[in-house]
Structure formats: C-alpha cells, structure tokens
Design an enzyme around this catalytic site. Structure first.
Site, PDB file in Angstrom:
ATOM      1  N   THR A 259       0.863  -1.184   0.000  1.00 42.35           N
ATOM      2  CA  THR A 259       0.000   0.000   0.000  1.00 42.35           C
ATOM      3  C   THR A 259       0.891   1.222   0.000  1.00 42.35           C
ATOM      4  OG1 THR A 259      -0.042   0.067   2.396  1.00 42.35           O
ATOM      5  CG2 THR A 259      -1.812  -1.125   1.321  1.00 42.35           C
TER       6      THR A 259
ATOM      7  N   GLU B 260      -5.856  -3.836   1.156  1.00 42.14           N
ATOM      8  CA  GLU B 260      -5.939  -4.811   2.249  1.00 42.14           C
ATOM      9  C   GLU B 260      -7.132  -5.747   2.099  1.00 42.14           C
ATOM     10  OE1 GLU B 260      -5.374  -1.623   2.481  1.00 42.14           O
ATOM     11  OE2 GLU B 260      -3.832  -1.160   3.989  1.00 42.14           O
TER      12      GLU B 260
ATOM     13  N   LYS C 295     -12.519  19.017  10.827  1.00 36.69           N
ATOM     14  CA  LYS C 295     -13.141  19.124  12.141  1.00 36.69           C
ATOM     15  C   LYS C 295     -13.320  20.591  12.497  1.00 36.69           C
ATOM     16  CE  LYS C 295     -11.281  14.666  13.085  1.00 36.69           C
ATOM     17  NZ  LYS C 295      -9.981  14.023  12.859  1.00 36.69           N
TER      18      LYS C 295
ATOM     19  N   TRP D  27     -18.131  17.714  12.151  1.00 40.38           N
ATOM     20  CA  TRP D  27     -17.303  17.187  11.071  1.00 40.38           C
ATOM     21  C   TRP D  27     -17.877  17.609   9.716  1.00 40.38           C
ATOM     22  CZ3 TRP D  27     -15.518  11.442  12.114  1.00 40.38           C
ATOM     23  CH2 TRP D  27     -14.744  11.417  13.292  1.00 40.38           C
TER      24      TRP D  27
END
Lengths: 542, 542
Positions: free
Chosen positions: B186, B331, B439, B444
């Site tokens: 990755t 993954e 934030k 959010w």
C-alpha cells in the site's frame, strides 16, 4: 509461507446472517400445506433459524448428529436448513416419495436423532416411527394447536412449540469448514441407497458457483421459484445461493400442478424457476390449454433429466423464456454444468443456437470433467466421440457415507455413470446413462436421442426407450409411449416420425402404449421397471 | 465429523487451466508498449504461463520466493500472474509510479529474487538495479532481439528468451491453499509502505465473489477492459475472475489517454470497463469533444476514489452506460462493495435511483462490515450516522507482510481508515477518509461532499477540499480547484454554487486555483501534499 489473510472458515451460518443483515427485508414466500401463502423476510428467517439452533442444542445433540427432514419446499424447511447446519449438526433431507420401508432404512442408516415432517407426511411417519430406532424426537412442522393428539408417536411435538421456547439470539459456533453439513441419499436403482455427505466448505463454494452469471445468475433483483425439491440435493443449492445474493425465494410447497405453479409464478413476479422436465410439462400443458402468458419469467433452469428439445423450443418460441439446461448429480451437490451461450454464439442464427442449447452446458468453475474410453484412456473434446464421464472438484464426493460401496473414485475422479460427448467449446452432451444405452450389434444407440424424437411427436406426452433382448443383435430398442390426452397416435405414425431423423438401425423395432410411465422419487423415468415389465416383449424383428 | 467431499485445494493454477480447457479460444487482446495490438487465446496464455513456471523452476527459486513485476496491463503480465503463483512462488506487483527509491526499498523489503519489467520502465530499473540487493535476475518483457546491450544491469535477459527455452507442458504443484500467492504494497501516506500478502484461497474466493451478478457480473459473453492496473491490487482481481468465467480480456497497456481507451473500447467490443475516476474523466472529455458514442459498452466499474455524482449522471444520461460504483482497499484484495440496485429499487424514479447509485454499494458475500463510534461501540445502519468502518472476511488481511505496523485488527476486524454510513438496505456510503475529515468547531465536514458539489460546477475539472488551521474553529475547509480548459470560473461563482446545497457552515471559507492537483501512484488525489502546501494559507475568515 502462508498468505496473511483472515482465517475465516466458510460456514453456512454466515449465509443466513449475511442475508439478514444485507437483505433484511428480502422476501420469502411459501405456499403452505394448508394452502395459504406465508410471507416473511430474511431477517425473520434468520431469527427463526437461530431458534431452531437453540432448540437442537436443548435436545442435547452432539456435534455432527443428524436431524432429518421430510418436508416440502417452504419457510420452515429453510429454517431447518440453516438452523441445523449452523448449530454444527447435519441436516438429512429424506425424499418422501420413497417407500416407507426405504425411509425407515435410510433414517436408521443415517442414525437420525430427530425427524421433522410436514403434516402431509403424517401417514408415512405413523407407518415408520416405531421402526426408526435412533430417532428420539419427532417434530411436526405445524402450530401447537394443529398437532393431532392420537398419533401414538412417542416424543412428538409441534415445530412452533419446539422453537417458540427459544431466543432468537444465538452465537453460531465456529468450526472446521470441512465439517459435515448435509446428507442426501441417492435413489440407486441397485443395492441400498447411498448417502452423499456435504460439508460447509463444499456448500459455500457451490453457492458461489451456482450464483455466477453463467450458472443460475442470481442477484438481489431476482425472484426465484425452486420447484426442484429441498428434499433432494438441497434444491440444487438454491436456498444457499439465494441467501448469498439476497434473491427473493418463492416456495411452491406441495402444489406442483400446472395451475398452482403458474399462479405462483405470476403473483410473486418470479424471474427464474428451476425444476425437472416433468413439472414443466404440466405447466406448459396448463398454459396451452388456457392460452396463458408469463409476465415476469425470463428463464427456467431444467435439469434432473435431459430436457427434450421440443420443450426448450416451446418455452422460447411460444413464451420468450430462455431454458437453461443444467446437469448434475446428488454426488455433485449437484451442479456440474449449465448451458449458457458464449459471446461468439450470440451472433449465431436461432437454429444453430438451438444446437448448443440442447446440450447440458459448460462446467461451472469448481467442476473438472473428462471423458474416457473403456480402458480409461482420455477421449478428445470434439463433440462427436462419447465416453464415460468423470468429474472432480471440491463439491464432489470422495466417498459415500459410512464408506458404503467402497472407494468410488478412479484416479481421483468420480465416475458419473453417464455417457457423454464434450465439444471443443466445453459444452457437455449426455448421450445416455451407461445402463440405459442400447447395445445393438456392437453399436450403441442412445435411448435419450430416441426419446427426444418421440417426444417431438404431437401425440406423445412421454416416451421411454429401453433395450429388449434380441436373438441376433443382442439388444434392440423398444419405445414405450404415454399418449397425450385425446391423442390416437398409432405405432406406425410414431415410427414414421423417425424417418430421416436417425439412421435406420437406430429406429425402435416396436412401440407399446402405456397409461403411465413409472417415475422415481425424483421425477425421473424408472426405466429399470420398464425393462422388467417388457423383458419378454416379442419384437416383430426377432 | 467431516463431510465426504473431495479435498481439492483452491489454487490459482486451476483458473488458467480451466480457462484453457473450457474457453480455449477465449480472446486476450493487449495494446503493447510498442503500440501495436497483440491478440491470442486463453489456451496460448496457459501454455506460456506453464513456460513461465518452468523458467522460474530453472532459476532454483524456493517455494514462496518473491518474483516482482513492474509492468502495464498486458498478456505477459497475465502470464506472470499465473506462472509465478501456480509454480508456488509469490507475484509481487510493484507500482511503477512510485519514486525509484521507494521501488528499491519495496523490492528489498520483499526480498524479490527476480524482477520482470516492461521496457517503458528500463530507466527506473537502470536507476535502482544496483540498490536491489536480493534481485538475482532481471527480465525485460520483450523479444530477445529487443534487449538493449548497454544497460550495465547484471543478469539481464529477455522474457521471450527466458521462457522460450521451456516446455509448454508443466505439472502444476498441489499445496496448501492458504499459501502466499501475491504481494502488493500500500502506498501509505505516513511511514513505510506495507505489504498485503494474498493467498491462493483468498484469491479464488475473491474471484468467485467478484464475478457474481451483483458484483462485476462476469460471464463468457463479456469483453472486459481493466484500466485499473495489474500493478495495483491485482487489477481488482479481474484477471482471475475473467479466467474463471471465460470473459474476453482487453488490456490497454500504457495508453490510458481518452482517445486510446475509447478506440480500444470500440474496436474490441468491450462490454465492461473498470478504473479510477481520473481515467474516466479523460475519456468523457475526449468523447464530449469529438461527439462520440459507445457501441457495446453497457457498464463501467468505478472505484479507487469516490466517484463524483456528476460523472455517474454523465455516463448514464449522455451515453446510456451504467456506472457501478465500487469500494475496496489493497488490504481487501480489493473488493468490498459494488453498487447494484436491489429488486424493489428498480421501480424507483431515476432521481431516487441516483440517490442509491452515488453510494459505494452493497457488500459482496465474503465481506462483513460494521461502523463504530470512537469508543468502538457499533452504530446503527440508518444511512445517517457515520463512524469508523471495519471489515472482516476471508480475503481481508490479518496483518501486513513481516508484521510491519503490528497487529492491525480490532477484535478480529480490520479498521479501514474510512468514515462511512450504511443504510438499512446495506448500502455503504464513504463519508471521508478519517484523516481527510475537516473538524470545524466540534462538527465534522466531509471533504468528499464538498468536492462533489464543486465538481458539478461546469468550470471545475477537479477539486480537493482540505482542512486549514483556524484560530476559532480549529479547522475550516479550503477548496483547491483545477479549472477546466478555457474556464474562467471565479472564487465567488464557485462559492455561490454551494448555496442551498449544504449548511452554511459547511461551505468552504476560501477557494484557491491551481494548475494541477497532485495524484498519487494509484491515481488518487494526494491531499496530504495539498495540506502541506496550503498549511499557512490565510483564510478570509481567520
């Protein structure tokens, strides 16, 4: 070096939990024995499957103990599929069309601890319960108040009372994915029935394979009616593939006549149906008689026996429904091949496509095939030469339950007992069952080819071609015909119908008419019975 | 008690042999580095894969040794996929878009023994070969006579000479299906790259899942163009699912511009294409500019980044192509979800369907999902509340190669780093990457939501929304915009475009224009670079 992937066993409980979570309002509709329609969701099915698991635990059954079912396609049977296997026990589906003595023999051989039955089969249970020495609990698939009081059956209780005491929360156990999950006996024509013992792993892999676009092509946009019974080879794995994909399930229960099946197909907007030819024959006859059409059905999977080309044509030409010819066996979970066209075949003219569609189709990944000659030498895939068909793969048996019949494998391959040709594109065509082939003067005549021609005659409802001993040719074909209602088709007309369609020596030597052709417990013609019946038939040629 | 099914391991060699046998003339078309089109069949691919396996054996590599590739999508890369894994070694696909130092670091970390590269990447190999201390053999993917003589690279040979010496017959070894098969690192934004090590088992299960009707829906009637690179997460498993189903493969090589992709789609009658949004943007721009249409394309799978709704609409409304939104990770092999409508959603009006199609979709069976709050408590699937997304399943990693980064799992679940909501029907919507969320004053703001609105403005080619430090609100959103060629869209026009679409406090505080937005090695916007660049940006509100 091992990969670093999560070590998660492939377990059947994962299927129903996946369906409950991702397709919570996916519908399951069942025609009940009582005649009414029952309707609920995958979430409901999961809750009640967990109750089944809890109820089995309470009975104190050990891991891998067998729990038998004697039931139609319906929601309670589905709950048993998931609850029994998910809890670590083995669901043993028994074919209620077997003779009571056979049922008792099978239940004893399997050492069933519990037997769950639809009320339709109460007479069978009354006849066999005292002979089933291992069965400790009898569960009638009904409400508590529908339980008859005077059966004499020991330890009988209603399903609803049995599972009603349990919580709908349950921690599914985790165990080796190779553990036994389901047991189904083959109705062998010789010797005792033999059991195929499926594992969780084989069931999940088969569910993936069965749902693929070139197999049954199942998605959350489908509504599926499995006419193929859940008491026989897991209804071709459809209950599992449906949970995997969120497809709507429509269960016909005991009502398999043309009218009932048609009404259910229409009312529940069924897109795909699956069953043996005999059921579709009844459906097509009903539709022709009442001039009916399908509104939503796009495809029907036909297997269990070779499907007559005339039926494939009738579905396509008259109703716009694609017939997917499929082939498999109890020993194969059961899917082996499904007949879907390949890319380049889509451009063929209709008749050339029909030449492909009459075949049993291409192998699903997970099934390897080969054809061999009598010496075991592999034969080419040229679509012409035929030989004994052998198969191999993770959802094909390695041996029968309790080792009955010894080691069936030949060099790691399972001999199917079918005679087949495979064309260069991998399309399988079953020529015959080894035991049904007619051996005439050193040449083989395919009984299926003869039957397909006979079935295309407008006066023929069903036809079986069997070998009859012959002084000169060893064996010669005899055609046993069940006429359509109102038909007066004669021996001569039917024989004339073969002209130009096969070589002269392949034409049957004689035709006899019968009121009914005996069908086995899975709807297949019982040619062994016909062979016994007509063994002494005097052919005009002998 | 175990089931009595054949104990056959799930191995990748089974895929290519199945394809060779059942789809021997199935086509594989590749645009080569040289610019021409190469065309052959699955049977050819299998023969040459066996030659690769033989050639690797000759080099004396041990079981599970790594063989690296640095290559475009093409037939030789496909042969390496099957030949390396089938012989029991691990194919390590390296992303050529990484910096040479990163490539050398990864090759050393993986302890690659052999490295096979397309000639395009000769400059990279020249730069790194002396630093790759474990690589003993360098294979240039070309004919013997195309091999440059003056590279200085030790033990360099051409692929064709290397495999040309081998027989095209090979007995694939049988081994534990959990053995390592493929390795992909990755491109983490922090720390060293980490490797996901796939197994044969995970690859086969993923190939089944990926081919399902509600996933990529692959059959022998499809022609598939994977733009998504084979050097990144196995091109979403498409080479494996294609071999499983016999789908035609069309490889674009290095030519990923709109014109080249369009021409290949048309010439090879492609029915399905798969890639990241940036490639489709180029394709759509090319088509709009030249007023082109698709003849055969029916669906395109878009993943790797959230796909702007405007692009989904453009494909559907202007070209009649269904966009299948997909989500996954390195993954996860990588498939997690694909966005296909459910049965009842097919009856919804187009705008309501679009509300579903902009989501990342439903889990494929084999992937379990949950969302949790910061305390790890599971959150409901109501489509509104969002939390950290965790996943579980047999094709999801348990840990990284060599244990880098420690144990990543939380109670057996892999934390994806994504923030997501899941609706009652199981449709996932990625709200943001955890690290990209803005934030602002305890609330959010989803950077993706802001970007999607900006991208729908006619003058915007690409937009990134990032957090900039703010004295009062901690963080406030800044919109970084790359205009379309010829556009003069102003800051004020773009901000006005947000009116009525989000709450006022979610509107960016400022807009800056750039000539290009930096893209990572897998085509994703590198917001960390933008955050560095604009860390000191003075917002008008601060």
């Amino acid at each position: 070096m091992l990969g670093l992937m999560q070590d998660q066993p492939l377990l059947i409980s994962g299927l129903i939990e996946f369906a409950a979570r991702h397709h919570h309002d996916g519908q399951i509709v069942s025609r009940r024995v009582e005649g009414d329609l029952h309707r609920y969701t995958y979430r409901d099915a999961a809750r009640r499957s967990r109750q089944v698991a809890g109820a089995i635990d309470k009975l104190g059954l050990a891991f891998s103990d067998r729990v038998a079912t004697l039931a139609w396609n319906g929601y309670r049977h589905l709950e048993l599929y998931f609850g029994i296997t998910g809890s670590g026990r083995v669901v043993h589906t028994i074919n209620p069309r077997l003779a009571p003595d056979q049922i008792a023999w099978i239940a004893n051989h399997a050492e069933d601890q519990v037997l769950c039955f639809d009320m339709t089969f109460l007479p069978i249970v009354k006849a066999v319960w005292s002979k089933c020495t291992t069965v400790k609990h009898w569960i009638a698939l009904c409400e508590a108040d529908a339980l008859p009081g005077d059966t004499g059956i020991a330890n009988l209780q209603s399903y609803e009372a049995w599972i009603g005491r349990e919580s709908d929360r349950y921690d599914w156990p985790q165990f080796d994915e190779k553990s036994a999950a389901a047991l189904c006996y083959t109705s062998g024509t010789t010797g005792n029935p033999k059991g195929a013992l499926y594992s969780h792993r084989s069931t999940i892999l088969h569910a993936y394979g069965g749902a693929l676009p070139d197999a049954l092509n199942l998605s959350a946009r489908d509504s599926i009616l499995p006419v193929v019974p859940m008491f026989h080879v897991n209804a071709w794995g459809i209950p599992y593939s449906a949970a995997m994909t969120g497809a709507k399930l429509v269960f016909p229960g005991a009502a398999l006549d043309g009218k009932s099946v048609y009404e259910l197909l229409e009312a529940e907007r069924v897109t795909m149906a699956a069953g043996v030819p005999t059921v579709w024959l009844a459906l097509l006859n009903h539709m022709a008689e009442h001039k009916l059409r399908f509104s939503t059905l796009t495809r029907t999977v036909i297997g269990g026996s070779a499907c007559p080309p005339a039926m494939i044509r009738a579905f396509k030409d008259q109703y716009g429904v694609t017939v997917l010819h499929a082939w498999g066996m109890t020993e194969m979970s059961p899917l082996g091949t499904v007949c879907n066209l390949k890319g380049q075949q889509q451009a063929l003219p209709p008749e050339a496509q029909m030449d492909v569609l009459v075949k049993q189709g291409r192998a699903v990944f997970g099934v390897e095939m080969r054809i061999v000659d009598p010496e075991g030498k592999e034969l080419p895939w040229d679509g012409k030469v035929s030989g004994d068909l052998h198969v191999k793969g993770p959802w094909i048996i390695s041996s029968y339950f309790k080792g009955e019949g010894g080691d069936p494998l030949i060099d790691g391959w399972f001999p199917t007992g079918d005679v087949a040709a495979i064309d260069p594109d991998g399309f399988l065509q079953i020529t015959d069952r080894s035991k049904d082939v007619i051996k005439s003067g050193g040449e083989w005549i395919s009984s299926i080819d003869v039957e397909n021609i006979a079935m295309a005659h407008p006066g023929v409802a069903m036809a079986a071609c069997i070998a009859v001993p012959h002084p000169k040719w060893d064996e010669r074909p005899l055609l046993v015909v069940m006429r359509k209602p109102g038909s007066n088709a004669t021996r001569e007309e039917i024989l004339a119908h073969f002209e130009g369609k096969v070589a002269k020596w392949q034409v049957p030597d004689d035709v006899v008419f019968v009121d009914a052709i005996p069908l086995g417990a899975t709807g297949k013609m019982q040619k062994n019975k016909l062979r016994d019946q007509f063994r002494a038939h005097k052919l005009p040629t002998s």
